[in-house]
Design a protein around this motif. Structure first.
Motif, short mmCIF file in Angstrom:
data_model
loop_
_atom_site.label_atom_id
_atom_site.label_comp_id
_atom_site.label_asym_id
_atom_site.label_seq_id
_atom_site.Cartn_x
_atom_site.Cartn_y
_atom_site.Cartn_z
N ARG A 82 7.38 -15.82 -9.41
CA ARG A 82 7.19 -16.39 -8.07
C ARG A 82 8.08 -15.69 -7.04
O ARG A 82 7.61 -15.29 -5.97
N TYR A 83 9.36 -15.55 -7.36
CA TYR A 83 10.27 -14.93 -6.40
C TYR A 83 9.97 -13.44 -6.20
O TYR A 83 10.17 -12.91 -5.10
N THR A 84 9.49 -12.78 -7.24
CA THR A 84 9.07 -11.39 -7.08
C THR A 84 7.90 -11.30 -6.10
O THR A 84 7.87 -10.43 -5.22
N ALA A 85 6.95 -12.22 -6.23
CA ALA A 85 5.79 -12.23 -5.34
C ALA A 85 6.20 -12.59 -3.92
O ALA A 85 5.70 -11.99 -2.95
N LEU A 86 7.12 -13.53 -3.76
CA LEU A 86 7.58 -13.91 -2.42
C LEU A 86 8.28 -12.74 -1.73
O LEU A 86 8.07 -12.48 -0.55
N ALA A 87 9.12 -12.04 -2.49
CA ALA A 87 9.83 -10.90 -1.92
C ALA A 87 8.87 -9.79 -1.51
O ALA A 87 9.02 -9.16 -0.46
N ALA A 88 7.83 -9.57 -2.34
CA ALA A 88 6.85 -8.54 -2.01
C ALA A 88 6.07 -8.90 -0.76
O ALA A 88 5.81 -8.05 0.11
N ALA A 89 5.70 -10.18 -0.63
CA ALA A 89 4.96 -10.63 0.55
C ALA A 89 5.82 -10.50 1.81
O ALA A 89 5.34 -10.07 2.86
N ALA A 90 7.09 -10.87 1.71
CA ALA A 90 7.99 -10.77 2.86
C ALA A 90 8.13 -9.32 3.31
O ALA A 90 8.11 -9.03 4.51
N ALA A 91 8.26 -8.41 2.34
CA ALA A 91 8.39 -6.99 2.68
C ALA A 91 7.11 -6.46 3.32
O ALA A 91 7.16 -5.72 4.31
N GLU A 92 5.96 -6.85 2.79
CA GLU A 92 4.69 -6.34 3.31
C GLU A 92 4.42 -6.83 4.73
O GLU A 92 3.92 -6.08 5.57
N HIS A 93 4.77 -8.08 5.01
CA HIS A 93 4.47 -8.65 6.32
C HIS A 93 5.63 -8.54 7.30
O HIS A 93 5.51 -8.98 8.46
N GLY A 94 6.74 -7.98 6.87
CA GLY A 94 7.88 -7.83 7.75
C GLY A 94 8.56 -9.15 8.09
O GLY A 94 9.10 -9.31 9.19
#
Length: 304
Positions: A82-94
Motif C-alpha cells: 500500500r505505501y509503495t503504491a501511495l508513494a508512486a502515486a504521489a510522485a506521478e501526480h506531483g
C-alpha cells in the motif's frame, strides 16, 4: 495533496473534509485508491470509492492495483504494498503530501499493540501526525465521529470484512481488548493511550536529537569502520548510550539492532571483563582499549 481512500468511513470523512477545505484554500486535492486484490469484489469497491471521490470534487482520482505477497505476514505485506503504491502515486501526480485517515482509535490500538509486544518507546509513540510525506489530520478524532459524519452527510461507507476477522491481532484489540479495558477501568482509555503516544514521541525525538548531536562529535569514521569512545558512552544514561550504539551501526552498516543485540554490545562498556568481539548480523563489535569499534562482518553469525 492526495487522500489515501479505502472507501471506509474514516477515509471518506477525510476525503470530504479535504475537498471542502481545499476549495477554500485554493489547493488542488485528489485521491488514490489502492486495490489490494485480497477479497472478492475488491475492484468494484475501489471503483465505488473512486466515484465517491469524483463526486466530492477531488481530482485526480487514481486507482492503484497491487499484488500482496506473504513476506513478514499478510498484514505487513499489504501495508508495504500500500505505501509503495501511495508513494508512486504521489510522485506521478506531483503531490506534496498524502493524507491518511488514521483516527484516535487507530493510534490507541497501535500503542496497545506496541506495549503488548514489548517493543519499547519506538512503538509506544504510535503514529506521527506529520512525517513530512504523510499527514494524519484525524489522529485526534475518534472513529465514532467519522462514522457519524458519513451518516449525517448521507455518504455510504464500505465496511471492510477484514475489520471483523479476529484472525488479525489488531481486530482482536479493537473488538475485545479495548472494550474490556474500558469496561473494567472506565471510559477514556483510547484518549489516555493517545496521550501516552504523544508523550513517548516527544521524549523519543528529544533523545534521538541529543544522540545525533553527540554522534557527530564522538564518532570516528574510517575505512575500517566506526568507533565510539568508551568513556563517553559510559558517562551517558543508558537511553543515550544505547541510541548512540544503534545510530552508529545503522548509519555505517544500515543494520537495525534489536534490543538484545544493543544491550549485549553495551556490556562491552558497562560490564567490561576482557571479553572478545561480539558478532551481530553484518557487524563485528570489539573493545580496543578506550574505543568501541564497529566493523563489517560478512558471516551471518550471532553470539547473542
Amino acid at each position: 495533496m492526495l487522500v489515501a481512500l479505502s472507501g471506509g468511513p474514516d477515509s471518506l470523512a477525510l476525503a470530504a473534509a479535504t475537498a471542502f477545505e481545499a476549495r477554500k484554500a485554493g489547493v488542488r486535492a485528489g485521491a488514490v485508491i489502492v486495490n489490494h486484490n485480497l477479497q472478492e469484489g475488491s475492484a468494484a469497491v475501489a471503483a465505488t470509492a473512486a466515484q465517491q471521490a469524483r463526486d466530492l470534487g477531488l481530482d485526480p482520482v487514481d486507482i492503484r492495483s497491487v499484488l500482496v505477497g506473504d513476506a513478514g505476514g499478510r498484514e505487513s505485506a499489504a501495508r508495504d504494498a500500500r505505501y509503495t503504491a501511495l508513494a508512486a502515486a504521489a510522485a506521478e501526480h506531483g503531490a506534496t503530501r498524502v493524507l491518511l485517515g488514521h483516527t484516535l482509535d487507530d493510534q490507541a490500538e497501535s500503542v496497545l499493540l506496541g506495549l503488548a509486544r514489548g517493543s519499547g518507546a519506538g512503538s509506544l509513540k504510535g503514529m506521527a501526525a506529520d512525517t513530512g510525506e504523510y499527514l494524519r489530520p484525524l489522529l485526534a478524532v475518534p472513529r465514532s465521529m467519522t462514522v457519524q459524519f458519513c451518516a449525517d452527510s448521507e455518504i455510504v461507507a464500505w465496511n471492510d470484512p477484514h475489520n471483523l476477522d479476529t484472525s488479525y491481532t489488531r481486530v482482536r484489540v479493537r473488538q475485545t481488548i479495548l472494550p474490556l479495558l474500558e469496561s473494567e477501568l472506565g471510559p477514556g482509555i483510547r484518549e489516555a493511550l493517545a496521550r501516552t503516544a504523544d508523550q513517548a514521541r516527544e521524549d523519543a525525538e528529544a533523545l534521538d536529537h541529543f544522540a545525533e548531536e553527540m554522534a557527530e562529535d564522538l564518532a570516528d569514521i574510517s575505512e575500517a569502520g566506526i568507533s565510539l569512545p568508551v568513556r563517553a558512552l559510559a558517562a551517558n544514561p543508558a537511553a543515550l548510550r544505547q541510541r548512540l550504539i544503534r545510530l552508529a551501526v545503522f548509519s555505517e552498516f544500515h543494520v537495525s539492532l534489536s534490543r538484545t543485540h544493543t544491550l549485549e554490545i553495551a556490556r562491552l562498556v558497562t560490564d567490561w571483563r576482557g571479553q572478545g568481539p561480539i558478532h551481530v548480523p553484518g557487524v563485528r563489535v570489539e573493545r580496543r582499549e578506550n574505543l568501541l569499534h564497529f566493523s563489517a562482518h560478512s558471516e551471518e553469525r550471532d553470539a547473542v
